[in-house]
Every structure is written in C-alpha cells, then in structure tokens.
Enzyme design. Structure first.
Site, PDB file in Angstrom:
ATOM      1  CG  ASN A 174     -15.601  -0.198 -19.699  1.00 19.03           C
ATOM      2  OD1 ASN A 174     -14.439  -0.362 -20.322  1.00 19.03           O
ATOM      3  ND2 ASN A 174     -15.763  -0.812 -18.438  1.00 19.03           N
ATOM      4  CG  HIS A 212     -14.319  -0.281  -2.615  1.00 21.52           C
ATOM      5  ND1 HIS A 212     -14.269  -0.941  -4.014  1.00 21.52           N
ATOM      6  CD2 HIS A 212     -15.434  -0.926  -2.279  1.00 21.52           C
ATOM      7  CE1 HIS A 212     -15.458  -1.765  -4.410  1.00 21.52           C
ATOM      8  NE2 HIS A 212     -16.083  -1.790  -3.229  1.00 21.52           N
ATOM      9  N   GLY A 236     -16.217   2.973 -16.001  1.00 23.72           N
ATOM     10  CA  GLY A 236     -14.996   2.541 -15.896  1.00 23.72           C
ATOM     11  C   GLY A 236     -15.085   1.457 -14.813  1.00 23.72           C
ATOM     12  CD  GLN A 292     -16.771  -0.028  -8.084  1.00 25.29           C
ATOM     13  OE1 GLN A 292     -16.895  -1.385  -7.883  1.00 25.29           O
ATOM     14  NE2 GLN A 292     -16.972   0.364  -9.325  1.00 25.29           N
ATOM     15  CB  CYS A 309      -8.959  -0.314  18.762  1.00 23.75           C
ATOM     16  SG  CYS A 309      -7.724   1.034  18.463  1.00 23.75           S
ATOM     17  CG  ASP A 316      -8.317   7.918  -7.613  1.00 23.82           C
ATOM     18  OD1 ASP A 316      -9.206   8.804  -7.215  1.00 23.82           O
ATOM     19  OD2 ASP A 316      -8.237   6.892  -8.281  1.00 23.82           O
ATOM     20  CB  CYS A 320      -6.110   0.897  15.376  1.00 19.29           C
ATOM     21  SG  CYS A 320      -5.509  -0.704  16.171  1.00 19.29           S
ATOM     22  CE1 TYR A 361      -4.274  -1.056  -0.447  1.00 21.08           C
ATOM     23  CE2 TYR A 361      -3.291  -2.991   0.820  1.00 21.08           C
ATOM     24  CZ  TYR A 361      -4.303  -2.464   0.098  1.00 21.08           C
ATOM     25  OH  TYR A 361      -5.482  -3.106  -0.393  1.00 21.08           O
ATOM     26  CB  SER A 381     -14.690  -5.039 -14.511  1.00 19.09           C
ATOM     27  OG  SER A 381     -14.364  -5.167 -12.755  1.00 19.09           O
TER      28      SER A 381
HETATM   29  P1  OAD Z   1     -11.477  -3.193 -12.824  1.00 25.29           P
HETATM   30  O1  OAD Z   1     -10.047  -2.987 -12.975  1.00 25.29           O
HETATM   31  O2  OAD Z   1     -12.189  -4.338 -12.449  1.00 25.29           O
HETATM   32  O3  OAD Z   1     -12.387  -2.680 -13.972  1.00 25.29           O
HETATM   33  C1  OAD Z   1     -11.836  -1.409 -14.524  1.00 25.29           C
HETATM   34  C2  OAD Z   1     -12.697  -1.348 -15.848  1.00 25.29           C
HETATM   35  O4  OAD Z   1     -12.432   0.074 -16.579  1.00 25.29           O
HETATM   36  C3  OAD Z   1     -12.632  -2.243 -17.040  1.00 25.29           C
HETATM   37  O5  OAD Z   1     -14.026  -2.723 -17.266  1.00 25.29           O
HETATM   38  C4  OAD Z   1     -12.009  -1.490 -18.125  1.00 25.29           C
HETATM   39  O6  OAD Z   1     -12.225  -1.937 -19.384  1.00 25.29           O
HETATM   40  C5  OAD Z   1     -12.283  -0.089 -17.779  1.00 25.29           C
HETATM   41  N1  OAD Z   1     -11.383   0.980 -18.417  1.00 25.29           N
HETATM   42  C6  OAD Z   1     -10.297   0.968 -18.457  1.00 25.29           C
HETATM   43  N2  OAD Z   1      -9.816   2.051 -19.066  1.00 25.29           N
HETATM   44  C7  OAD Z   1     -10.913   2.846 -19.076  1.00 25.29           C
HETATM   45  C8  OAD Z   1     -10.941   4.276 -19.629  1.00 25.29           C
HETATM   46  N3  OAD Z   1      -9.758   5.058 -19.789  1.00 25.29           N
HETATM   47  N4  OAD Z   1     -12.186   4.779 -19.662  1.00 25.29           N
HETATM   48  C9  OAD Z   1     -13.267   4.010 -18.931  1.00 25.29           C
HETATM   49  N5  OAD Z   1     -13.268   2.751 -18.613  1.00 25.29           N
HETATM   50  C10 OAD Z   1     -11.949   2.413 -18.649  1.00 25.29           C
HETATM   51  O7  OAD Z   1     -11.859  -1.809 -11.599  1.00 25.29           O
HETATM   52  P2  OAD Z   1     -13.210  -1.832 -10.777  1.00 25.29           P
HETATM   53  O8  OAD Z   1     -14.349  -2.091 -11.393  1.00 25.29           O
HETATM   54  O9  OAD Z   1     -13.046  -0.582 -10.242  1.00 25.29           O
HETATM   55  O10 OAD Z   1     -11.402  -2.956  -4.563  1.00 25.29           O
HETATM   56  O11 OAD Z   1     -12.742  -2.783  -9.587  1.00 25.29           O
HETATM   57  C11 OAD Z   1     -13.597  -2.871  -8.383  1.00 25.29           C
HETATM   58  C12 OAD Z   1     -12.865  -3.242  -7.131  1.00 25.29           C
HETATM   59  O12 OAD Z   1     -12.218  -4.384  -7.267  1.00 25.29           O
HETATM   60  C13 OAD Z   1     -11.962  -2.158  -6.709  1.00 25.29           C
HETATM   61  O13 OAD Z   1     -12.718  -0.922  -5.987  1.00 25.29           O
HETATM   62  C14 OAD Z   1     -11.082  -2.834  -5.893  1.00 25.29           C
HETATM   63  C15 OAD Z   1     -10.802  -3.957  -6.759  1.00 25.29           C
HETATM   64  O14 OAD Z   1     -10.114  -5.216  -5.970  1.00 25.29           O
HETATM   65  C16 OAD Z   1     -10.967  -2.583  -3.580  1.00 25.29           C
HETATM   66  O15 OAD Z   1      -9.997  -2.017  -3.605  1.00 25.29           O
HETATM   67  C17 OAD Z   1     -11.950  -2.880  -2.189  1.00 25.29           C
END
Ligand code: OAD
Length: 270
Positions: A235, A131, A209, A114, A142, A117, A139, A76, A211
């Site tokens: 997307n 998220h 953006g 989600q 706690c 940043d 912590c 991280y 999945s």
């Molecule tokens: P993913 O990495 O699963 O999906 C990202 C999506 O963004 C994909 O469908 C890409 O096709 C699309 N993409 C890529 N470039 C793009 C662009 N320039 N414009 C628009 N779309 C674009 O990310 P998340 O769906 O956010 O959880 O993932 C969900 C969660 O899984 C995250 O919040 C994280 C991860 O584990 C935690 O950290 C708790």
C-alpha cells in the site's frame, strides 16, 4: 521501473519474496487500491475516493434502496459504466501469473477480493468475491438472480445496459438490485467460509490495496496472524496496522511484478 524504487524498498521486496517462496499456504486479500491504477476510484483515498464524494448511507445500504431505489440503481449504473472498459493492470497480471505457477509448484495460493470489479478474472485468476459482483443483479425481495432473458450466461458484462430505469423481478415483481453486499448486510456464506478457512490456515497473508477498515474482511489478517502467519502489506499509504511484518509502501502495479518475479525465481531454483 526498478530505477523508481529506493534501495530500501527493493531490500524489503527481496525479504518478502524470500519469505513467500518458502511458504506453501498463502492467502492474498485485495481491496480497491489494486484496481486504482486501472482507473477505478477507491472508496477512501482523499479527493478521489467514492466515499469522499458520495454518502455511503444514501447509496450502499438496504435502507437507502428502500427509500430511493431509483437513486441507488442510477448510481450503480453509473459505476458500471465507469468500470466497463477498465482492464487489469500489472498487479492483477502478476497475481494471475503467480497463481498459475503455484498450481504447478505445489504452493496453495488463495485469492480473496473485496472488489466488485472483475479485473482479477480478466487477468486469468480464480478469485473469491466477498462483497459481490458489480455485473450481477438479483431481486431485492426474493433474491432470485435477475435473468435478462437473453439466454446468455446470467448478466454477463456485455449484456448489461446502463439504462437507469428500474427493473422488476420476473417472479415477485419487486425491484431488482445489484448483487453487492451493502453496509449492514451479511457476506455471502460460501465466500466467507472459504476466506476464513484460507486465512486461518495460511502461513503468509498478503494485504494489497485495502484500508483495512471494513469488517469482517479486515479481520482476516488478524485471524491469519493469530494462527501464526506472517503478514505483508502492499500500500503506498500503509495502514497503522501493528500486526504487519513486512510493509511494501508502493503502488501495487509497481511493486507486484517485481515481487512475483523474485518469488518465481526463488521457487524455480529451490
Ligand atoms: P479503500 O478505499 O477503503 O482503501 C483503498 C486503499 O488502497 C487505501 O489504503 C489506499 O492507500 C490504497 N491504494 C490506493 N492506490 C493504491 C495502489 N495503486 N496500490 C496499492 N494500494 C493503493 O478500499 P477498500 O479497503 O477496498 O465495500 O474498502 C473496503 C470496502 O469498503 C469496499 O469493498 C467497499 C467499501 O465500502 C462494499 O462495496 C461493500
């Protein structure tokens, strides 16, 4: 910019703008893809996605932290370093512009992310984080927010050091962890309540953006659809999601400025 877009896509943007300009309650859910053009890797994109190169079960679960806190903390800290100098791109900026405009025009625009940043905030948006926040720590035992003793706002970005040494809680002495939701953990109660409320009561839901694989966030579009909302997805690699009404298959940073420009043009003239 317009020259890059096909006539078919421009027609779909026009259709989406017309729909969105006619609605009062709109809910927007963003995922890692909206920050991709700012230089922050997504999780599941082929080759560049974080989970393509690292095992989530070793880095993003409470069990992983219990097993090897140093490994998780270092990862991280590395991600913080990766994100620290990143700036909002035109998609974040366009959403912020729409949100500011909506406040005046009577549209209710709820932005949920989600992402951990802070690029939406940097762009000037109000946003609900489902998220957690990459720049906050707490912590692991706690849950007390970590106070770095600077007297400044808790763990504001400029105070974060990228040192990989583990920190301990001032109250109970246990290890400090990032304030991020890991796999198997519950979402923050208030944030989830606000997200469910916005999704269930919106007339249009925009998924940008993501999945749409990680629940419960992925269920928000379904909740909106069940309650009668139209669903728009932005997307470049659209998901195989059958509930979507309009797909804008392009990068968010390319299509969002055009979409927002068209929405605001319509709202102003209505
Ligand atoms: P993913 O990495 O699963 O999906 C990202 C999506 O963004 C994909 O469908 C890409 O096709 C699309 N993409 C890529 N470039 C793009 C662009 N320039 N414009 C628009 N779309 C674009 O990310 P998340 O769906 O956010 O959880 O993932 C969900 C969660 O899984 C995250 O919040 C994280 C991860 O584990 C935690 O950290 C708790």
């Amino acid at each position: 910019m317009l020259a890059e877009l096909s006539p078919a896509l421009i027609a779909e943007v026009e259709r989406a703008a017309k729909l969105l300009a006619s609605k009062q309650r709109i809910c927007v859910l963003t995922g890692a893809g909206i920050s991709a053009e700012s230089g922050i890797p997504t999780f599941r994109d082929k080759q560049t996605g974080l989970w393509e190169n690292y095992a989530a079960e070793d880095l993003a679960t409470p069990e992983a932290f219990a097993r090897d806190p140093k490994l998780v903390w270092s990862w991280y800290q590395w991600r913080r370093q990766l994100v620290a100098d990143k700036k909002p791109n035109p998609a974040h900026d366009a959403l912020a512009q729409w949100q500011q405009h909506a406040a005046k025009s009577g549209q209710r625009l709820t932005l949920i992310t989600q992402n951990v940043d802070d690029l939406h905030e940097q762009a000037g948006s109000r946003v609900t984080h489902l998220h957690g926040n990459l720049w906050q720590n707490r912590c692991s035992q706690c849950n007390t927010p970590y106070d770095n003793g600077s007297g400044m706002e808790e763990n504001s970005k400029r105070d974060v050091s990228f040192n990989e040494d583990l920190l301990t809680c001032q109250h109970c002495g246990d290890y400090i962890r990032p304030d991020i939701v890991w796999f198997g953990e519950a979402l923050p109660v208030e944030a989830w309540r606000a997200a469910e409320d916005a999704a269930a009561n919106c007339e249009a839901f925009i998924s940008i953006g993501t999945s749409s694989l990680v629940y419960p966030a992925a269920g928000l579009a379904q909740l909106a659809k069940q309650n009668g909302a139209k669903i728009i997805e932005i997307n470049p690699h659209p998901t195989p999601n059958t509930i979507v009404d309009i797909t804008l298959a392009e990068k968010a940073g390319v299509v969002m400025p055009l979409l927002i420009q068209k929405i605001l043009g319509r709202v102003e003239h209505s």
